[in-house]
Scaffold this motif. Structure first.
Motif, PDB file in Angstrom:
ATOM      1  N   TYR A 223      98.666  12.050  97.425  1.00 30.90           N
ATOM      2  CA  TYR A 223      97.801  10.921  97.052  1.00 30.90           C
ATOM      3  C   TYR A 223      96.729  11.376  96.061  1.00 30.90           C
ATOM      4  CZ  TYR A 223      94.436   7.110  97.508  1.00 30.90           C
ATOM      5  OH  TYR A 223      93.563   6.081  97.239  1.00 30.90           O
ATOM      6  N   VAL A 224      96.055  12.486  96.377  1.00 30.44           N
ATOM      7  CA  VAL A 224      94.996  12.997  95.497  1.00 30.44           C
ATOM      8  C   VAL A 224      95.565  13.395  94.136  1.00 30.44           C
ATOM      9  CG1 VAL A 224      93.331  14.868  95.152  1.00 30.44           C
ATOM     10  CG2 VAL A 224      93.499  13.732  97.368  1.00 30.44           C
ATOM     11  N   ALA A 225      96.742  14.041  94.148  1.00 27.40           N
ATOM     12  CA  ALA A 225      97.364  14.486  92.892  1.00 27.40           C
ATOM     13  C   ALA A 225      97.773  13.306  92.017  1.00 27.40           C
ATOM     14  CB  ALA A 225      98.576  15.357  93.192  1.00 27.40           C
ATOM     15  N   ALA A 226      98.188  12.202  92.643  1.00 35.03           N
ATOM     16  CA  ALA A 226      98.677  11.046  91.893  1.00 35.03           C
ATOM     17  C   ALA A 226      97.556  10.111  91.443  1.00 35.03           C
ATOM     18  CB  ALA A 226      99.678  10.264  92.734  1.00 35.03           C
ATOM     19  N   LYS A 227      96.458  10.134  92.163  1.00 34.35           N
ATOM     20  CA  LYS A 227      95.341   9.236  91.857  1.00 34.35           C
ATOM     21  C   LYS A 227      94.422   9.906  90.848  1.00 34.35           C
ATOM     22  CE  LYS A 227      93.476   5.300  93.680  1.00 34.35           C
ATOM     23  NZ  LYS A 227      94.176   4.062  93.981  1.00 34.35           N
ATOM     24  N   LYS A 228      94.516   9.511  89.594  1.00 33.97           N
ATOM     25  CA  LYS A 228      93.828  10.220  88.504  1.00 33.97           C
ATOM     26  C   LYS A 228      92.320  10.276  88.695  1.00 33.97           C
ATOM     27  CE  LYS A 228      95.677   9.825  84.487  1.00 33.97           C
ATOM     28  NZ  LYS A 228      96.132   9.321  83.165  1.00 33.97           N
ATOM     29  N   VAL A 229      91.707   9.159  89.087  1.00 33.53           N
ATOM     30  CA  VAL A 229      90.256   9.113  89.261  1.00 33.53           C
ATOM     31  C   VAL A 229      89.818  10.064  90.369  1.00 33.53           C
ATOM     32  CG1 VAL A 229      88.304   7.667  89.947  1.00 33.53           C
ATOM     33  CG2 VAL A 229      90.026   6.771  88.382  1.00 33.53           C
ATOM     34  N   VAL A 230      90.555  10.075  91.475  1.00 30.47           N
ATOM     35  CA  VAL A 230      90.222  10.945  92.610  1.00 30.47           C
ATOM     36  C   VAL A 230      90.383  12.413  92.219  1.00 30.47           C
ATOM     37  CG1 VAL A 230      90.794  11.531  94.998  1.00 30.47           C
ATOM     38  CG2 VAL A 230      90.925   9.160  94.245  1.00 30.47           C
TER      39      VAL A 230
END
Length: 429
Positions: A223-230
């Motif tokens: 999830y973190v890797a895919a979510k650019k803003v995060v």
């Protein structure tokens, strides 16, 4: 939609309780920061032991938090927060009683205490991040988190001012008992918070035990890797912490070698930093209402780098106490404001961007990532300090900081869900 104001936050009864808990905790932390530093030095008389215990304090955050976040996600956040406060309080009471009874404790006891408390915090911190949406709607994040930060920083000033008096009157053990009491009071505030928390039972769907845990853990990293803003928030936190290491690690050499001043110089610097941090927390919501996130981060990041360079000008204030302290106060205030604005923006954007079901896992990865930079950069700075003057190190840090944040502007690094959504909208023919 009506414009949110600070008085709207104060009307939220359950969030007021959470802020009260945070205030009490911050007071205890500021007292403990001074008391525990003195305790370590009095027990060990060794700078090496101080460095070891500092490293042990960071270790659980880096190693345990990413794994703790996956567990916390499937547990009752309020109970974890309360349990974390109570456990930390009892550990401190135990060590304080041991010190009061025997007049001393071994370095190994202090090391064990540090590891235990930091390990408990590795569970408490992601639970705290995931708990916020239960008492605060997204539209209140900007003002709510800023208010929490502001009052907590004010209480930190009160704690720092009180610590010396408490230690002077009652000794180190008195300060430790006060610190323990703040954990128990904080737990009571959290117990009184009334929220509806739904714990999803995913064991039947995904398997049970370790299978479910590792699936949850893997999903968090994906999830973190895919979510650019995060992901950008995690990288920013790591880089921001890394750029602050030279200043934190070389404060004493800076005061002596650059300004020719004593320990009082650092106390004034610390107070000015906290005041600047509080001011930054107050103005952040107003700035975010007028400007976009990235330009703000770039501007204050570059300002942070410039301050590093300004501190080297202290060499020209030697022999002039008023000039030295004036430069110190101005630099520390601007640095505090800059750090606070950057931190508040990425915290708010992080909270806005992460779905509630991933919040504990994402927060634990964020904390681990940002903390990982500190010991690594500290080691590098310590090595470089043996061969390079402090002024040169500050100039190098200034240049790196400015380059990093300028690149964020030139490269249009995204810190907002809006930017990401705009980028994904297909062109109309």
């Amino acid at each position: 939609m009506d414009k949110v104001k600070y008085r709207d936050i104060l009307k939220l009864k359950e969030y007021r309780k959470l802020i009260a808990s945070s205030i009490v905790n911050r007071f205890g932390d500021s007292v403990d920061a001074i008391a525990f530093t003195w305790l370590v030095y009095m027990v060990t008389g060794s700078a090496s032991w101080s460095a070891v215990i500092y490293a042990l304090n960071q270790l659980p955050t880096v190693l345990l938090q990413p794994f703790a976040g996956a567990l916390v996600e499937r547990m009752n956040k309020k109970k974890i927060m309360v349990a974390a406060d109570l456990i930390r309080g009892f550990i401190i009471v135990a060590v304080a009683c041991l010190y009061k009874t025997n007049g001393s404790v071994s370095p190994w006891v202090l090391a064990a205490m540090t590891l235990m408390i930091s390990s408990v915090e590795a569970f408490g911190m992601p639970a705290g991040s995931a708990f916020v949406p239960l008492v605060l709607e997204k539209k209140y994040y900007s003002h709510g988190l800023s208010l929490n930060s502001t009052v907590s920083n004010i209480m930190q000033l009160v704690g720092m001012a009180s610590a010396g008096i408490i230690i002077g009157v009652g000794g180190i053990e008195a300060a430790m008992f006060v610190d323990a009491a703040t954990f128990f009071i904080s737990a009571l505030f959290k117990i009184s918070i009334k929220v509806k928390e739904t714990i999803k039972d995913v064991s039947k769907k995904n398997g049970s035990g370790m299978q479910t845990y590792f699936k949850t853990l893997k999903e968090g990293f994906k999830y973190v890797a895919a979510k650019k803003v995060v992901l950008n928030c995690c990288i920013l936190a790591m880089l921001a912490n890394a750029t602050l290491v030279p200043l934190n690690a070389l404060q004493s050499p800076m005061a002596v070698e650059i300004f020719g001043q004593g320990s009082e110089f650092l106390s004034v610097m610390g107070i000015a930093l906290i005041i600047g941090t509080a001011l930054g927390s107050i103005i952040t919501p107003k700035l975010m209402g007028k400007f976009k996130e990235r330009p703000l981060i770039v501007f204050f990041g570059i300002a942070l780098g410039v301050i590093y360079g300004l501190y080297t000008m202290g060499i020209y204030t030697r022999g002039n106490v008023i000039a030295a302290y004036s430069l110190n106060i101005v630099c520390a205030l601007i640095m505090g404001i800059s750090i606070s604005v950057i931190s508040q923006i990425f915290t708010i954007q992080f909270m806005n961007s992460v779905e509630n079901e991933y919040l504990a896992r994402a927060a634990s990865i964020l904390n681990a990532t940002s903390s990982a930079a500190t010991p690594l950069t500290s080691g590098l700075v310590s090595l470089m300090a043996k061969f390079i003057p402090v002024t040169t190190l500050f100039i190098i840090s200034s240049s790196i900081c400015i380059i990093i944040f300028a690149f964020m502007g030139i490269g249009k690094v995204k810190f907002s869900e809006c930017e990401e959504k705009i980028e994904k909208v297909p062109e109309t023919v």
